[in-house]
Design an enzyme around this catalytic site. Structure first.
Site, PDB file in Angstrom:
ATOM      1  N   ASP A  12      29.141  19.902  18.536  1.00 37.29           N
ATOM      2  CA  ASP A  12      30.155  20.316  17.571  1.00 37.29           C
ATOM      3  C   ASP A  12      30.315  19.301  16.433  1.00 37.29           C
ATOM      4  O   ASP A  12      31.366  19.232  15.798  1.00 37.29           O
ATOM      5  CB  ASP A  12      31.493  20.542  18.269  1.00 37.29           C
ATOM      6  CG  ASP A  12      31.992  19.302  18.989  1.00 37.29           C
ATOM      7  OD1 ASP A  12      31.230  18.328  19.105  1.00 37.29           O
ATOM      8  OD2 ASP A  12      33.153  19.309  19.437  1.00 37.29           O
ATOM      9  N   HIS A  27      11.520  14.044  -4.319  1.00 35.62           N
ATOM     10  CA  HIS A  27      10.315  14.706  -4.813  1.00 35.62           C
ATOM     11  C   HIS A  27      10.813  15.939  -5.565  1.00 35.62           C
ATOM     12  O   HIS A  27      10.935  17.019  -4.999  1.00 35.62           O
ATOM     13  CB  HIS A  27       9.374  15.062  -3.660  1.00 35.62           C
ATOM     14  CG  HIS A  27       8.718  13.865  -3.050  1.00 35.62           C
ATOM     15  ND1 HIS A  27       7.404  13.545  -3.236  1.00 35.62           N
ATOM     16  CD2 HIS A  27       9.221  12.869  -2.281  1.00 35.62           C
ATOM     17  CE1 HIS A  27       7.109  12.429  -2.604  1.00 35.62           C
ATOM     18  NE2 HIS A  27       8.200  11.997  -2.018  1.00 35.62           N
ATOM     19  N   ASP A  74      10.961   0.817   1.004  1.00 28.92           N
ATOM     20  CA  ASP A  74      11.026   1.973   0.111  1.00 28.92           C
ATOM     21  C   ASP A  74      12.414   2.569   0.297  1.00 28.92           C
ATOM     22  O   ASP A  74      12.691   3.229   1.305  1.00 28.92           O
ATOM     23  CB  ASP A  74       9.933   2.980   0.480  1.00 28.92           C
ATOM     24  CG  ASP A  74       9.813   4.131  -0.524  1.00 28.92           C
ATOM     25  OD1 ASP A  74      10.796   4.412  -1.219  1.00 28.92           O
ATOM     26  OD2 ASP A  74       8.739   4.750  -0.577  1.00 28.92           O
ATOM     27  N   HIS A 127      -2.361   7.865  -1.045  1.00 25.45           N
ATOM     28  CA  HIS A 127      -1.367   8.863  -1.467  1.00 25.45           C
ATOM     29  C   HIS A 127      -1.432   9.022  -2.972  1.00 25.45           C
ATOM     30  O   HIS A 127      -2.214   8.347  -3.658  1.00 25.45           O
ATOM     31  CB  HIS A 127       0.043   8.463  -1.016  1.00 25.45           C
ATOM     32  CG  HIS A 127       0.471   7.099  -1.478  1.00 25.45           C
ATOM     33  ND1 HIS A 127       0.815   6.819  -2.775  1.00 25.45           N
ATOM     34  CD2 HIS A 127       0.601   5.926  -0.804  1.00 25.45           C
ATOM     35  CE1 HIS A 127       1.159   5.549  -2.895  1.00 25.45           C
ATOM     36  NE2 HIS A 127       1.021   4.980  -1.711  1.00 25.45           N
ATOM     37  N   GLU A 144       6.847   0.430  -6.547  1.00 30.97           N
ATOM     38  CA  GLU A 144       7.273   1.725  -7.109  1.00 30.97           C
ATOM     39  C   GLU A 144       8.452   1.555  -8.043  1.00 30.97           C
ATOM     40  O   GLU A 144       9.476   0.968  -7.671  1.00 30.97           O
ATOM     41  CB  GLU A 144       7.657   2.675  -5.976  1.00 30.97           C
ATOM     42  CG  GLU A 144       8.164   4.024  -6.414  1.00 30.97           C
ATOM     43  CD  GLU A 144       8.561   4.905  -5.237  1.00 30.97           C
ATOM     44  OE1 GLU A 144       8.611   6.133  -5.412  1.00 30.97           O
ATOM     45  OE2 GLU A 144       8.805   4.360  -4.136  1.00 30.97           O
ATOM     46  N   ARG A 180       3.063  -1.583  -1.448  1.00 31.87           N
ATOM     47  CA  ARG A 180       3.363  -0.537  -2.432  1.00 31.87           C
ATOM     48  C   ARG A 180       4.394  -1.094  -3.407  1.00 31.87           C
ATOM     49  O   ARG A 180       5.321  -1.824  -2.999  1.00 31.87           O
ATOM     50  CB  ARG A 180       3.880   0.737  -1.752  1.00 31.87           C
ATOM     51  CG  ARG A 180       4.172   1.863  -2.738  1.00 31.87           C
ATOM     52  CD  ARG A 180       4.321   3.226  -2.051  1.00 31.87           C
ATOM     53  NE  ARG A 180       5.463   3.354  -1.165  1.00 31.87           N
ATOM     54  CZ  ARG A 180       5.385   3.360   0.166  1.00 31.87           C
ATOM     55  NH1 ARG A 180       4.222   3.219   0.769  1.00 31.87           N
ATOM     56  NH2 ARG A 180       6.468   3.496   0.908  1.00 31.87           N
ATOM     57  N   GLU A 203       3.783   4.623  -8.281  1.00 32.00           N
ATOM     58  CA  GLU A 203       3.822   3.869  -7.019  1.00 32.00           C
ATOM     59  C   GLU A 203       2.440   3.691  -6.391  1.00 32.00           C
ATOM     60  O   GLU A 203       2.175   4.221  -5.299  1.00 32.00           O
ATOM     61  CB  GLU A 203       4.758   4.576  -6.035  1.00 32.00           C
ATOM     62  CG  GLU A 203       4.521   6.080  -5.890  1.00 32.00           C
ATOM     63  CD  GLU A 203       5.459   6.729  -4.896  1.00 32.00           C
ATOM     64  OE1 GLU A 203       5.537   6.242  -3.745  1.00 32.00           O
ATOM     65  OE2 GLU A 203       6.117   7.707  -5.275  1.00 32.00           O
ATOM     66  N   HIS A 247       5.264   6.860   5.870  1.00 31.44           N
ATOM     67  CA  HIS A 247       6.645   7.310   6.023  1.00 31.44           C
ATOM     68  C   HIS A 247       7.261   6.733   7.293  1.00 31.44           C
ATOM     69  O   HIS A 247       7.931   7.425   8.059  1.00 31.44           O
ATOM     70  CB  HIS A 247       6.709   8.841   6.028  1.00 31.44           C
ATOM     71  CG  HIS A 247       6.454   9.452   4.693  1.00 31.44           C
ATOM     72  ND1 HIS A 247       6.196  10.795   4.509  1.00 31.44           N
ATOM     73  CD2 HIS A 247       6.408   8.908   3.454  1.00 31.44           C
ATOM     74  CE1 HIS A 247       6.012  11.035   3.230  1.00 31.44           C
ATOM     75  NE2 HIS A 247       6.129   9.908   2.567  1.00 31.44           N
ATOM     76  N   HIS A 273       5.472  11.093  -8.578  1.00 33.10           N
ATOM     77  CA  HIS A 273       6.042  12.451  -8.501  1.00 33.10           C
ATOM     78  C   HIS A 273       7.268  12.516  -9.391  1.00 33.10           C
ATOM     79  O   HIS A 273       7.839  11.504  -9.792  1.00 33.10           O
ATOM     80  CB  HIS A 273       6.410  12.798  -7.051  1.00 33.10           C
ATOM     81  CG  HIS A 273       7.292  11.771  -6.383  1.00 33.10           C
ATOM     82  ND1 HIS A 273       8.646  11.696  -6.611  1.00 33.10           N
ATOM     83  CD2 HIS A 273       7.003  10.772  -5.512  1.00 33.10           C
ATOM     84  CE1 HIS A 273       9.165  10.701  -5.897  1.00 33.10           C
ATOM     85  NE2 HIS A 273       8.187  10.117  -5.221  1.00 33.10           N
ATOM     86  N   ASP A 321      14.279   5.945  -6.404  1.00 33.09           N
ATOM     87  CA  ASP A 321      13.184   5.856  -5.429  1.00 33.09           C
ATOM     88  C   ASP A 321      12.361   4.618  -5.769  1.00 33.09           C
ATOM     89  O   ASP A 321      11.476   4.674  -6.634  1.00 33.09           O
ATOM     90  CB  ASP A 321      12.337   7.132  -5.497  1.00 33.09           C
ATOM     91  CG  ASP A 321      11.252   7.185  -4.432  1.00 33.09           C
ATOM     92  OD1 ASP A 321      11.183   6.263  -3.600  1.00 33.09           O
ATOM     93  OD2 ASP A 321      10.467   8.150  -4.451  1.00 33.09           O
ATOM     94  N   TYR A 325      -3.302   0.023   1.651  1.00 35.48           N
ATOM     95  CA  TYR A 325      -2.936   0.029   3.067  1.00 35.48           C
ATOM     96  C   TYR A 325      -4.196  -0.222   3.892  1.00 35.48           C
ATOM     97  O   TYR A 325      -5.082   0.626   3.949  1.00 35.48           O
ATOM     98  CB  TYR A 325      -2.300   1.377   3.446  1.00 35.48           C
ATOM     99  CG  TYR A 325      -1.224   1.791   2.464  1.00 35.48           C
ATOM    100  CD1 TYR A 325       0.095   1.374   2.617  1.00 35.48           C
ATOM    101  CD2 TYR A 325      -1.553   2.559   1.342  1.00 35.48           C
ATOM    102  CE1 TYR A 325       1.066   1.718   1.696  1.00 35.48           C
ATOM    103  CE2 TYR A 325      -0.583   2.911   0.420  1.00 35.48           C
ATOM    104  CZ  TYR A 325       0.726   2.490   0.591  1.00 35.48           C
ATOM    105  OH  TYR A 325       1.690   2.829  -0.328  1.00 35.48           O
TER     106      TYR A 325
END
Length: 454
Positions: free
Chosen positions: A41, A375, A274, A364, A424, A422, A401, A257, A368, A285, A405
Site C-alpha cells: 500500500d 533521453h 553519472d 555507446h 559528459e 566517461r 559523453e 548502467h 542524446h 545529465d 571501457y
C-alpha cells in the site's frame, strides 16, 4: 538564484501551438501518469507524464487533458461572438477531504480552471459521462495509442459507443493519429524559460559533483558518495535525481548502467559518477570520472586525457546546421588515433580510423537529446547506416559523453585493464555555435586533483 518556474502563459502558448497543428474538428487526449505501487500500500515518488506536464504544468496523477480544435468555417462567427474556437479541458481528481487527510491536498476542478488557464474543468467522477461528448462528432482523434493499455481500452470503448449510437446522433472520429511526433518536435526546441531551469539544474548538479570529489577517499562506499550527491540536489531545490545515479568504482565503471552503488572504493581506482538533478521536471545529465585517492596514475591520466580530448573535439563541432554524425566522426577519430598511439589498438591507422576501431572500447552513443526526459524526445533522422543526420537548431540541448571501457577480460596489457572513463556535459545549440551548460563540474586533471587536494 535557481530558476524553477515557467509562467502559466507559456503552458497556454504550448497548447495553442499544438492546436494550431491539428486539423479542424479534431480532439487530442493527453493523460497524466498514474501512481505506481512500490510495495503493498505504498507508492513510488510520483513522476508526472512529461507530455502531459509540458502542456499543463499540472502535477497530480490520473488527470486527463483534452484539447479540442473547432471548425475553421465557424471561426469568424465565433470570434465575433467572443466564443473560443479551441478549448483546453482538464479532468482531475475531485476534492475529497477524507482522502486528502491521508494522501495530501488536491487542487480540484474548480481551482484548476483559473490556476492552469483552462476553459473547462471536471472532476474524474464526471469523466465517463462528459468525455464522450468531447470526442463525439470530431473528425480526427489524437492520442498516444499503445502507451497505456488501460487508457487505450477506455478510448476504444468510447469509440464503440459512438459508432453504435448513430440513431442517437453520435459519430466517432474517422481517423486516429499518434500525437507524440508533434509533441516531440515541440519539446526538442527549448524556450528561454526552459533553458533558465536547465542552467540551474546543471549548476546544482555541478556542485554535487564537486561535493562528491571532495568527499571521496579510499574506504568510502559507493552509496555514501551517492548520498552526498542526493543531499546536494535536495538542499538546493532539486527534490530528486533525474535518473538512478551511477556511482561505480574500479571495474564497476565499465558497466554502463551500474546502479547497485554498494561496493567499497579502493586506493588506486577511478570512480565514475553519472548523476544529474531534476529541477521543475527538467533533467541534467553529467558524468565525471576521477581517482579515489585524488591522484591519477600515468595510465589513468593517459586514457582520461584522450576521452577529454575527444569530448572537446565533438563539442567544437556543435552549431546550427551540424549534426551528431559530424560530432561522432570528430570524437571517434581522436579516440582511435589515441588508442593506436597508446598501443591498445594496432594496425594501419587510416584503416582503423575508417573503421571507427575505437568502438571496441567506446561502446555507446556519443550523446542524446536532453530536456524533460533524460533521453528526451526528438527525431535523430538516422540514415540506413544509423548515422544521426538531424541538423542542429538553436534551442536544442544534448549530451556529449564519449567514454572508454576496458574490462578485466580485454585483450590488452594488464596496466589498462579495469578502467572505465566517461566525461559528459550538457550542450545548448545557440544561434552562433553552442553553450556548455555544465560550467562548474571540474573536468581537467589539474582541476580535479586541485579540488580533491584542497
Amino acid at each position: 538564484m535557481n530558476k524553477t518556474h515557467i509562467d502559466l502563459t507559456e503552458y497556454q502558448q504550448r497548447r495553442n501551438r499544438l492546436l494550431a497543428q491539428m486539423p479542424a474538428n479534431s480532439v487530442a487526449l493527453i493523460p497524466a501518469a498514474k501512481e505506481v505501487t512500490r510495495s503493498r500500500d505504498t507508492e513510488f515518488l510520483f513522476c508526472q507524464d512529461k507530455d502531459f506536464f509540458y502542456l499543463s504544468g499540472f502535477h497530480e496523477p490520473d488527470a486527463l487533458l483534452v484539447l479540442v480544435k473547432g471548425d475553421a468555417s465557424d471561426t469568424a462567427e465565433q470570434v465575433a461572438a467572443n466564443v473560443d474556437v479551441n478549448e483546453s479541458i482538464l479532468f482531475c481528481r475531485d476534492k475529497d477531504p477524507q482522502a486528502e487527510v491521508w494522501q495530501g491536498r488536491r487542487v480540484g476542478p474548480e481551482a484548476a480552471q483559473d490556476e492552469y488557464g483552462l476553459q473547462h474543468t471536471y472532476g474524474l467522477s464526471e469523466l465517463e459521462q462528459v468525455l464522450p461528448m468531447y470526442i463525439n462528432a470530431q473528425q480526427s482523434l489524437f492520442f498516444a495509442q499503445g502507451q497505456d493499455k488501460t487508457f487505450d481500452e477506455m478510448i476504444f470503448a468510447i469509440l464503440d459507443i459512438l459508432r453504435n449510437g448513430v440513431k442517437q446522433g453520435f459519430s466517432a472520429p474517422a481517423s486516429l493519429h499518434d500525437i507524440r511526433p508533434m509533441l516531440a518536435e515541440m519539446r526538442l526546441i527549448k524556450s528561454d524559460a526552459e533553458l533558465d531551469i536547465m542552467r540551474s539544474a546543471n549548476e546544482i548538479s555541478g556542485n554535487a559533483h564537486q561535493r562528491a570529489m571532495k568527499f571521496t577517499k579510499p574506504g568510502k562506499f559507493e552509496y555514501q558518495v551517492e548520498a552526498e550527491i542526493l543531499h546536494e540536489f535536495a538542499s538546493n531545490g532539486a527534490r530528486t535525481a533525474a535518473y538512478g545515479s551511477i556511482v561505480g568504482g574500479g571495474e564497476n565503471a565499465t558497466i554502463l548502467h551500474y546502479t547497485d552503488n554498494q561496493d567499497v572504493l579502493l586506493d588506486g581506482e577511478l570512480l565514475l559518477i553519472d548523476a544529474g538533478a531534476e529541477l521543475c521536471g527538467y533533467a541534467a545529465d553529467i558524468t565525471r570520472t576521477f581517482p579515489v585517492n585524488g591522484k591519477f596514475s600515468d595510465e589513468q591520466a593517459a586514457l582520461y586525457n584522450l576521452v577529454l580530448e575527444s569530448q572537446l573535439a565533438a563539442i567544437a563541432t556543435i552549431k546550427p546546421g551540424s549534426n551528431f554524425a559530424i560530432a561522432n566522426d570528430a570524437a571517434n577519430e581522436v579516440l582511435t588515433r589515441g588508442l593506436h598511439q597508446l598501443g591498445i589498438l594496432s594496425g594501419d591507422i587510416d584503416e582503423l580510423v575508417a573503421e571507427n576501431a575505437c568502438k571496441q572500447y567506446f561502446i555507446h552513443g556519443l550523446g542524446h537529446w536532453l530536456g524533460l526526459d533524460v533521453h528526451d524526445v526528438g527525431d535523430y533522422q538516422m540514415d540506413e547506416n544509423r548515422r544521426q543526420l538531424r541538423s542542429f537548431e538553436p534551442g536544442m540541448v544534448m549530451t556529449i559523453e564519449p567514454g572508454l571501457y576496458i574490462d578485466a577480460e580485454a585483450d590488452v596489457e594488464e596496466r589498462w585493464k579495469g578502467i572505465g572513463i566517461r566525461i559528459e556535459d550538457n550542450i545548448l545549440v545557440t544561434a552562433n555555435g553552442h553553450e556548455n551548460l555544465t560550467v562548474n563540474a571540474p573536468k581537467t586533471i589539474a582541476e580535479i586533483e586541485s579540488l580533491m587536494a584542497g
